[in-house]
Scaffold this motif. Structure first.
Motif, PDB file in Angstrom:
ATOM      1  N   SER A  48       0.839  -1.198   0.000  1.00  0.00           N
ATOM      2  CA  SER A  48       0.000   0.000   0.000  1.00  0.00           C
ATOM      3  C   SER A  48       0.875   1.248   0.000  1.00  0.00           C
ATOM      4  O   SER A  48       1.985   1.237   0.518  1.00  0.00           O
ATOM      5  CB  SER A  48      -0.898   0.028   1.240  1.00  0.00           C
ATOM      6  OG  SER A  48      -1.751  -1.087   1.261  1.00  0.00           O
ATOM      7  N   TYR A 106       0.866   4.986   1.413  1.00  0.00           N
ATOM      8  CA  TYR A 106       0.200   5.851   2.389  1.00  0.00           C
ATOM      9  C   TYR A 106       0.558   7.314   2.099  1.00  0.00           C
ATOM     10  O   TYR A 106       1.676   7.612   1.658  1.00  0.00           O
ATOM     11  CB  TYR A 106       0.625   5.469   3.809  1.00  0.00           C
ATOM     12  CG  TYR A 106       0.081   4.132   4.236  1.00  0.00           C
ATOM     13  CD1 TYR A 106      -1.085   4.034   4.987  1.00  0.00           C
ATOM     14  CD2 TYR A 106       0.718   2.952   3.868  1.00  0.00           C
ATOM     15  CE1 TYR A 106      -1.602   2.808   5.360  1.00  0.00           C
ATOM     16  CE2 TYR A 106       0.202   1.709   4.233  1.00  0.00           C
ATOM     17  CZ  TYR A 106      -0.959   1.649   4.978  1.00  0.00           C
ATOM     18  OH  TYR A 106      -1.469   0.433   5.338  1.00  0.00           O
ATOM     19  N   TYR A 143       0.640  -0.530  -6.581  1.00  0.00           N
ATOM     20  CA  TYR A 143       0.090  -0.574  -5.220  1.00  0.00           C
ATOM     21  C   TYR A 143      -1.353  -1.087  -5.199  1.00  0.00           C
ATOM     22  O   TYR A 143      -2.140  -0.766  -6.079  1.00  0.00           O
ATOM     23  CB  TYR A 143       0.136   0.811  -4.566  1.00  0.00           C
ATOM     24  CG  TYR A 143       1.548   1.293  -4.339  1.00  0.00           C
ATOM     25  CD1 TYR A 143       2.348   0.708  -3.368  1.00  0.00           C
ATOM     26  CD2 TYR A 143       2.095   2.305  -5.124  1.00  0.00           C
ATOM     27  CE1 TYR A 143       3.651   1.129  -3.160  1.00  0.00           C
ATOM     28  CE2 TYR A 143       3.401   2.736  -4.928  1.00  0.00           C
ATOM     29  CZ  TYR A 143       4.177   2.140  -3.943  1.00  0.00           C
ATOM     30  OH  TYR A 143       5.466   2.549  -3.756  1.00  0.00           O
ATOM     31  N   ARG A 144      -1.669  -1.819  -4.172  1.00  0.00           N
ATOM     32  CA  ARG A 144      -3.029  -2.345  -4.006  1.00  0.00           C
ATOM     33  C   ARG A 144      -4.005  -1.213  -3.708  1.00  0.00           C
ATOM     34  O   ARG A 144      -5.146  -1.226  -4.138  1.00  0.00           O
ATOM     35  CB  ARG A 144      -3.029  -3.372  -2.855  1.00  0.00           C
ATOM     36  CG  ARG A 144      -4.335  -4.075  -2.605  1.00  0.00           C
ATOM     37  CD  ARG A 144      -4.142  -5.195  -1.594  1.00  0.00           C
ATOM     38  NE  ARG A 144      -3.554  -4.743  -0.343  1.00  0.00           N
ATOM     39  CZ  ARG A 144      -4.254  -4.234   0.678  1.00  0.00           C
ATOM     40  NH1 ARG A 144      -5.559  -4.140   0.602  1.00  0.00           N
ATOM     41  NH2 ARG A 144      -3.642  -3.854   1.778  1.00  0.00           N
ATOM     42  N   GLU A 145      -3.546  -0.224  -2.935  1.00  0.00           N
ATOM     43  CA  GLU A 145      -4.415   0.908  -2.602  1.00  0.00           C
ATOM     44  C   GLU A 145      -3.563   2.111  -2.208  1.00  0.00           C
ATOM     45  O   GLU A 145      -2.401   1.970  -1.814  1.00  0.00           O
ATOM     46  CB  GLU A 145      -5.369   0.551  -1.457  1.00  0.00           C
ATOM     47  CG  GLU A 145      -4.644   0.146  -0.189  1.00  0.00           C
ATOM     48  CD  GLU A 145      -5.550  -0.116   1.014  1.00  0.00           C
ATOM     49  OE1 GLU A 145      -6.768   0.090   0.907  1.00  0.00           O
ATOM     50  OE2 GLU A 145      -5.006  -0.502   2.064  1.00  0.00           O
ATOM     51  N   VAL A 154      -3.682   5.225   0.462  1.00  0.00           N
ATOM     52  CA  VAL A 154      -4.378   5.427   1.738  1.00  0.00           C
ATOM     53  C   VAL A 154      -4.030   6.797   2.323  1.00  0.00           C
ATOM     54  O   VAL A 154      -2.855   7.082   2.585  1.00  0.00           O
ATOM     55  CB  VAL A 154      -3.972   4.342   2.770  1.00  0.00           C
ATOM     56  CG1 VAL A 154      -4.840   4.445   4.018  1.00  0.00           C
ATOM     57  CG2 VAL A 154      -4.049   2.947   2.163  1.00  0.00           C
TER      58      VAL A 154
END
Ligand code: SF4
Length: 457
Positions: free
Chosen positions: A270, A272, A320-322, A324
């Motif tokens: 992820s 951030y 990236y998966r997400e 955030v």
């Protein structure tokens, strides 16, 4: 990737013919600092010489327990003279006790160990510690001779009882290439008990070469072979392990490694985003009260980044998966920036999650969930209390007890806008609070997640 080998005997004769190449290979492998511990006066002098010659090499000075019989009080005071005032001497070590080989008398080992610890305390230097089969005396002397001294126990064994006590003393620990051996299950089990914030990397070169190179001469560049083992144990990536252990080494030994404030920071798969350090809460458990770092990333911003700077810091997000919104502050204090950056991520086909204290409606003075529809895939709301008074005590919001009902409203509104919502609660909140938060999440029809302190997710 930046790595620190905190324990490599580059002064040993095994490197007399090719030290330049060994250091070059280490640097090519990402090793930015190598700490050479002295084992006696001559070795300590050589370590200082190497530190003076090579920018990436730093020295520790010490008397190994094997040399205790040959060391008197004058010897230890000469050690102090070697260390004092030299910026590249970053520790006192290798010192300690060795009851396994007993090359020196036990009484002499204890005497030298005590004196070296006092030297470290007087010079305000950390210690690099050796212990072999001397756990009880080792701990007792450590506590008596230099209470509060900082340091690392190198080449740690699988003694979990000793490990627990050393961690209580806030010691760091490091393991060598033997963690990669097939028969080292006990060692790998011991590592699971070590908080990542207390772990350092070391090779103990020229000894203990990792599995693919076992029985060869070890060297600092091989420290990379430890990363996969640690990554598997901690559920992180090798890059995460490298960054966190390098930060740990920098904290302990003051190695001058620059750690710039991060706007976009990867952990696992992820990315951030740290867009503000402001917050409407003053949570009693907030780590930013006592540290600038999360998983080796410096999150203390010099100034808040613009939308363009955030997008620039993100770089290529396709892996990236997400993405955030999280960081060291409350993202909805910069709601318009959140929307613009989220819009950018959605255009690129990415997933967006907002980690929030849920006070966005109060912060903006209006209902904000409608404006987030289509921009956020998921919202994680840190609830941590099952009623308003408890939230007020724990999280100390500027809005007082009014915060709690506003948070619940925000959760309902996000859900009705079709945004996935999860309510989170820290495990340290207590069983009743955890059960209460779980029940509230069920009543609101949203997901619940129990979060462990210090685990980012
Ligand atoms: S809401 Fe988050 S950033 Fe704000 S004080 Fe609490 S833990 Fe810290």
């Amino acid at each position: 990737m930046r790595l620190v080998d905190t324990h490599c005997h580059l002064d040993f004769p095994e490197y007399k013919d090719d030290l330049e190449q060994v250091i070059e290979r280490a640097e090519a492998a990402g090793v930015v600092r190598m700490i050479v511990p002295g084992t006696d006066m001559a070795s300590s002098g050589k370590a200082i010489g190497l530190a003076g010659k090579y920018p990436a090499v730093f020295a520790a000075v010490g008397i190994h327990p094997h040399g205790a019989d040959k060391t008197d009080a004058v010897g230890v005071s000469r050690l102090r003279d070697l260390a004092a005032g030299n910026d590249k001497v970053v520790a006192i070590g290798e010192i300690g006790l060795d009851y396994f080989r007993r090359y020196s008398k036990i009484e002499n080992q204890k005497r030298v160990f005590r004196n070296c610890l006092r030297t470290a305390r007087d010079l305000d230097l950390p210690v690099v510690l050796h212990n072999r089969d001397a756990g009880v005396d080792f701990l007792r002397i450590l506590k008596e001779a230099a209470p509060g001294v900082r340091g690392v126990v190198h080449c740690f064994s699988a003694d979990t009882g000793l490990l627990k006590q050393l961690l209580q003393l806030e010691m760091y620990v490091s393991f060598t290439g033997n963690i990669t051996f097939g028969n080292a299950g006990d060692l790998r089990d011991a590592i699971k008990r070590v908080p990542l914030e207390r772990l350092l990397l070391e090779t103990d070169s020229p000894f203990m070469a990792p599995a693919p190179l076992r029985r060869k001469r070890n060297e600092p560049g091989y420290v990379r072979h430890l990363l996969d083992v640690y990554a598997g144990i901690y559920g992180l990536t090798p890059e995460d392990i490298a960054r966190i252990t390098t930060h740990n080494a920098n904290q302990l030994f003051r190695l001058g490694i620059e750690e710039k404030p991060m706007v976009a920071y990867p952990i696992r798969d992820s990315l951030y985003l740290n867009i503000t350090n402001r917050c409407t809460n003053r949570c009693t458990f907030c780590t930013r009260e006592y540290s600038s770092y999360v998983k080796g990333h410096n999150l203390r911003l010099d100034m808040e980044p613009t939308t363009g700077e955030i997008i620039g810091a993100m770089g290529d997000i396709s892996g990236y998966r997400e993405v955030v919104f999280c960081g060291y502050g409350e993202p909805t204090l910069r709601l318009e920036t959140v929307k613009k950056v989220a819009s950018f991520v959605k255009e690129k086909g990415g997933r967006v999650r907002l980690v929030t204290n849920g006070e966005g409606n109060l912060i903006s003075g209006r209902h904000i969930a409608g404006g987030l529809k289509g921009l956020l895939d998921r919202v994680s709301v840190s609830l941590n209390a099952a009623e308003a008074a408890g939230y007020d005590r724990l999280c100390r919001p500027v809005f007082g007890e009014a915060a709690y009902s506003a948070i619940l409203d925000f959760i309902r509104e996000c859900k009705s806008e079709g945004i996935e919502v999860e309510v989170t609660c820290l495990d340290m909140a207590g069983q009743d609070t955890v059960s209460g938060c779980r029940r509230i999440a069920e009543e609101l029809g949203v997901a619940f997640r129990l979060r462990r302190m210090n685990v980012v997710g």
